[in-house]
Design a protein around this motif. Sequence first.
Motif, PDB file in Angstrom:
ATOM      1  N   LEU A 144      43.095  49.791  49.266  1.00  0.00           N
ATOM      2  CA  LEU A 144      44.462  50.272  49.069  1.00  0.00           C
ATOM      3  C   LEU A 144      44.592  51.756  49.401  1.00  0.00           C
ATOM      4  O   LEU A 144      45.609  52.181  49.950  1.00  0.00           O
ATOM      5  N   THR A 147      47.439  40.578  49.096  1.00  0.00           N
ATOM      6  CA  THR A 147      46.231  40.165  48.380  1.00  0.00           C
ATOM      7  C   THR A 147      46.184  40.799  46.996  1.00  0.00           C
ATOM      8  O   THR A 147      45.840  40.134  46.013  1.00  0.00           O
ATOM      9  N   HIS A 148      46.537  42.064  46.915  1.00  0.00           N
ATOM     10  CA  HIS A 148      46.560  42.749  45.620  1.00  0.00           C
ATOM     11  C   HIS A 148      47.512  42.041  44.656  1.00  0.00           C
ATOM     12  O   HIS A 148      47.172  41.793  43.485  1.00  0.00           O
ATOM     13  N   ALA A 201      37.528  42.733  50.043  1.00  0.00           N
ATOM     14  CA  ALA A 201      38.574  42.405  49.082  1.00  0.00           C
ATOM     15  C   ALA A 201      39.286  41.121  49.476  1.00  0.00           C
ATOM     16  O   ALA A 201      39.497  40.237  48.643  1.00  0.00           O
ATOM     17  N   GLU A 260      46.569  39.997  41.115  1.00  0.00           N
ATOM     18  CA  GLU A 260      47.233  40.271  39.829  1.00  0.00           C
ATOM     19  C   GLU A 260      47.897  39.005  39.285  1.00  0.00           C
ATOM     20  O   GLU A 260      47.860  38.750  38.078  1.00  0.00           O
ATOM     21  N   ASP A 292      37.223  44.682  42.441  1.00  0.00           N
ATOM     22  CA  ASP A 292      38.278  45.622  42.044  1.00  0.00           C
ATOM     23  C   ASP A 292      38.095  46.959  42.741  1.00  0.00           C
ATOM     24  O   ASP A 292      39.054  47.552  43.242  1.00  0.00           O
ATOM     25  N   MET A 305      39.059  46.630  46.309  1.00  0.00           N
ATOM     26  CA  MET A 305      40.512  46.596  46.457  1.00  0.00           C
ATOM     27  C   MET A 305      41.083  48.006  46.340  1.00  0.00           C
ATOM     28  O   MET A 305      41.950  48.397  47.130  1.00  0.00           O
ATOM     29  N   GLU A 306      40.602  48.769  45.382  1.00  0.00           N
ATOM     30  CA  GLU A 306      41.084  50.151  45.227  1.00  0.00           C
ATOM     31  C   GLU A 306      40.786  50.975  46.478  1.00  0.00           C
ATOM     32  O   GLU A 306      41.636  51.735  46.947  1.00  0.00           O
TER      33      GLU A 306
END
Length: 183
Positions: free
Chosen positions: A67, A79-80, A46, A84, A60, A63-64
């Motif tokens: 997280l 980063t998230h 990510a 966005e 994505d 990233m999920e």
Amino acid sequence: GLLMGRYFRAWEKAVFIGFLLFLALSPFTLYQAARFLSPLPEASQALSGAIQGSWDAARDRDMEKALSKYPDSSDILLTHALVEKRRGEYEQASSILADALGTFPDHGAMWNNMGNLHGILGDLEAAKDAYGKSIQQDPESASPHYNLSLLLRREFSFIGGGREFQKARHLDASRVEDFSYVS
């Protein structure tokens, strides 16, 4: 004395010394080989995707996963928010950073990016406050000084903007030159 004596031939000494070097360096070389051959964890994928600018559905999902696996990682949260922001989801990015700053109130880069988001959303006083907090947390960073200089000039405070620009330039002239070239 055995390596220096006449008991071994030259090629035997070379092989023995090579073997000793291999043993001495093996922890480092094996670690590097394992890192090279192992797939990157979701968090690294990510972060790498965000830095490279390549973002897609697979990123994505990375990233999920990152997280969920590292919900308290300041790097993952920042980063998230930046992803966005890049998508144009400024309110979402601001919300992510606000939550993250509740956990990491002394993270200068987060405050700087929060200032950027406040500026984009039109809340200039909140942007100035966020840049000030960023400068307070990380006084050696040129970015918040530069961003504050742009904001002050946008408000026609040219002297204050010039002062912040000079501070940024003093801290990191080449980076400020890059900022100036981009903007």
